[in-house]
Scaffold this motif. Structure first.
Motif, PDB file in Angstrom:
ATOM      1  N   LEU A  27       2.567  -0.312   1.385  1.00 53.45           N
ATOM      2  CA  LEU A  27       1.853   0.785   2.050  1.00 53.45           C
ATOM      3  C   LEU A  27       1.596   1.942   1.083  1.00 53.45           C
ATOM      4  O   LEU A  27       0.534   2.571   1.114  1.00 53.45           O
ATOM      5  N   LEU A  28       2.567   2.206   0.203  1.00 53.83           N
ATOM      6  CA  LEU A  28       2.377   3.267  -0.784  1.00 53.83           C
ATOM      7  C   LEU A  28       1.299   2.892  -1.792  1.00 53.83           C
ATOM      8  O   LEU A  28       0.477   3.724  -2.178  1.00 53.83           O
ATOM      9  N   ALA A  30      -1.181   0.838  -1.257  1.00 55.40           N
ATOM     10  CA  ALA A  30      -2.468   0.830  -0.562  1.00 55.40           C
ATOM     11  C   ALA A  30      -3.042   2.230  -0.408  1.00 55.40           C
ATOM     12  O   ALA A  30      -4.264   2.409  -0.334  1.00 55.40           O
ATOM     13  N   THR A  31      -2.167   3.238  -0.347  1.00 54.70           N
ATOM     14  CA  THR A  31      -2.618   4.630  -0.196  1.00 54.70           C
ATOM     15  C   THR A  31      -2.425   5.420  -1.487  1.00 54.70           C
ATOM     16  O   THR A  31      -2.286   6.643  -1.456  1.00 54.70           O
ATOM     17  N   LEU A  32      -2.426   4.714  -2.613  1.00 49.39           N
ATOM     18  CA  LEU A  32      -2.138   5.334  -3.907  1.00 49.39           C
ATOM     19  C   LEU A  32      -3.079   6.472  -4.278  1.00 49.39           C
ATOM     20  O   LEU A  32      -2.657   7.412  -4.964  1.00 49.39           O
ATOM     21  N   PRO A  33      -4.374   6.447  -3.891  1.00 49.84           N
ATOM     22  CA  PRO A  33      -5.224   7.592  -4.254  1.00 49.84           C
ATOM     23  C   PRO A  33      -4.720   8.928  -3.727  1.00 49.84           C
ATOM     24  O   PRO A  33      -5.086   9.972  -4.264  1.00 49.84           O
ATOM     25  N   LEU A  34      -3.891   8.909  -2.706  1.00 49.98           N
ATOM     26  CA  LEU A  34      -3.303  10.152  -2.216  1.00 49.98           C
ATOM     27  C   LEU A  34      -2.163  10.578  -3.143  1.00 49.98           C
ATOM     28  O   LEU A  34      -1.553   9.763  -3.831  1.00 49.98           O
ATOM     29  N   PRO A  37       1.966   9.406  -1.957  1.00 55.10           N
ATOM     30  CA  PRO A  37       2.394   8.033  -2.266  1.00 55.10           C
ATOM     31  C   PRO A  37       2.582   7.791  -3.762  1.00 55.10           C
ATOM     32  O   PRO A  37       3.509   7.078  -4.171  1.00 55.10           O
ATOM     33  N   SER A 210      -5.773  -6.387   2.546  1.00 54.24           N
ATOM     34  CA  SER A 210      -5.434  -5.213   1.739  1.00 54.24           C
ATOM     35  C   SER A 210      -3.938  -4.996   1.661  1.00 54.24           C
ATOM     36  O   SER A 210      -3.402  -4.643   0.601  1.00 54.24           O
ATOM     37  N   VAL A 211      -3.224  -5.232   2.778  1.00 53.59           N
ATOM     38  CA  VAL A 211      -1.777  -5.040   2.783  1.00 53.59           C
ATOM     39  C   VAL A 211      -1.099  -6.101   1.922  1.00 53.59           C
ATOM     40  O   VAL A 211      -0.191  -5.792   1.122  1.00 53.59           O
ATOM     41  N   ALA A 214      -1.729  -5.364  -1.721  1.00 53.93           N
ATOM     42  CA  ALA A 214      -0.893  -4.253  -2.166  1.00 53.93           C
ATOM     43  C   ALA A 214       0.552  -4.690  -2.349  1.00 53.93           C
ATOM     44  O   ALA A 214       1.237  -4.233  -3.270  1.00 53.93           O
TER      45      ALA A 214
END
Length: 258
Positions: A27-28, A30-34, A37, A210-211, A214
């Protein structure tokens, strides 16, 4: 030292709650652009560096406050060592855009199709592209140096050790260190290929691909860090090598009485 790749590749699966850890890591990733994470992943990477793949279980995502603090320190180290290359890429990219506009203006307004009149614009464009390519070529070098620096921080928990240039220079110039980094990079690249194949296979399933992709990337990151830990020279080994070199230099130097 050549690590047992098969053992290290299975190490994350030795923990009883590895599915939960891999899921959180996925999950981290997958949301790496933020920003958050990325910071948490950086902190977790240091936890993996501080673990012994032969004896310790896979670290967990616990104590988020300490994990965040470690991640902030790690991210600051990585960003600092990448600044020169990133700056060159940015300067080269913006310079190339400006040179392209200058070249178009010279062609359309001032000199028409004259090749001689376009020389200043062509020279500016070539210089900007060269600067950008130099920055891109330095990115892997910055990645290697930042990996060594983060490892120094992970060994001592002191951010200052990540910027101890004298000691870092000896480590960076070590053939054993470079070999360990290349092995770890191959492991990460292999996981990237696996993630691509998984993404292609799970593309028809919405949301799942996607999950899973990741998760494969996170698993590859953990294995790559374990390979780096197992292949790199230890801190004790570095100190013994330096002490031996200094001893030889002192033995070879003439005494003050002669």
């Amino acid at each position: 030292m050549t690590p047992d790749i098969d053992t290290l590749a299975r190490w994350p699966l030795d923990a009883e709650d590895w599915p939960r850890t891999v899921l959180v890591g996925a999950l981290l990733v997958a949301t790496l652009p933020l920003v958050v994470p990325g910071v948490l992943l950086a902190g977790y990477a240091v936890r993996v560096l501080r673990a012994d793949a032969g004896d310790d279980p896979l670290p967990r995502f616990t104590d988020l406050r300490a994990l965040t603090e470690t991640g902030v320190h790690t991210a600051s180290i990585v960003v600092t060592y990448h600044l020169p290359a990133v700056a060159l890429v940015v300067v080269g990219t913006r310079g190339a855009a400006s040179a392209s506009m200058l070249l178009q203006w010279e062609t359309l307004v001032r000199f028409g199709p004259s090749a001689i009149g376009r020389l200043p614009g062509l020279a500016a464009l070539a210089g900007s592209v060269g600067i950008g390519l130099l920055g891109a070529a330095l990115l892997p070098v910055c990645g290697y140096v930042s990996t060594v620096a983060v490892t120094a921080y992970a060994d001592t928990d002191e951010v200052a050790d990540a910027f101890a240039l004298g000691r870092l220079r000896r480590r960076v110039c070590s053939v054993a260190m470079l070999r360990a980094w290349l092995l770890a990079s191959l492991a990460v690249l292999g996981s990237g290929v696996g993630a691509f194949l998984v993404a292609a296979a799970t593309a028809p399933v919405p949301g799942v691909g996607s999950v899973v992709t990741a998760a494969v990337r996170f698993y590859g990151l953990v294995v790559g860090l374990a390979v780096w830990n197992g292949a790199r020279p230890t801190e004790t080994g570095d100190e013994e090598t330096v002490a031996g070199v200094e001893g030889e230099e002192k033995a070879g130097a003439p005494s003050a009485s002669t």
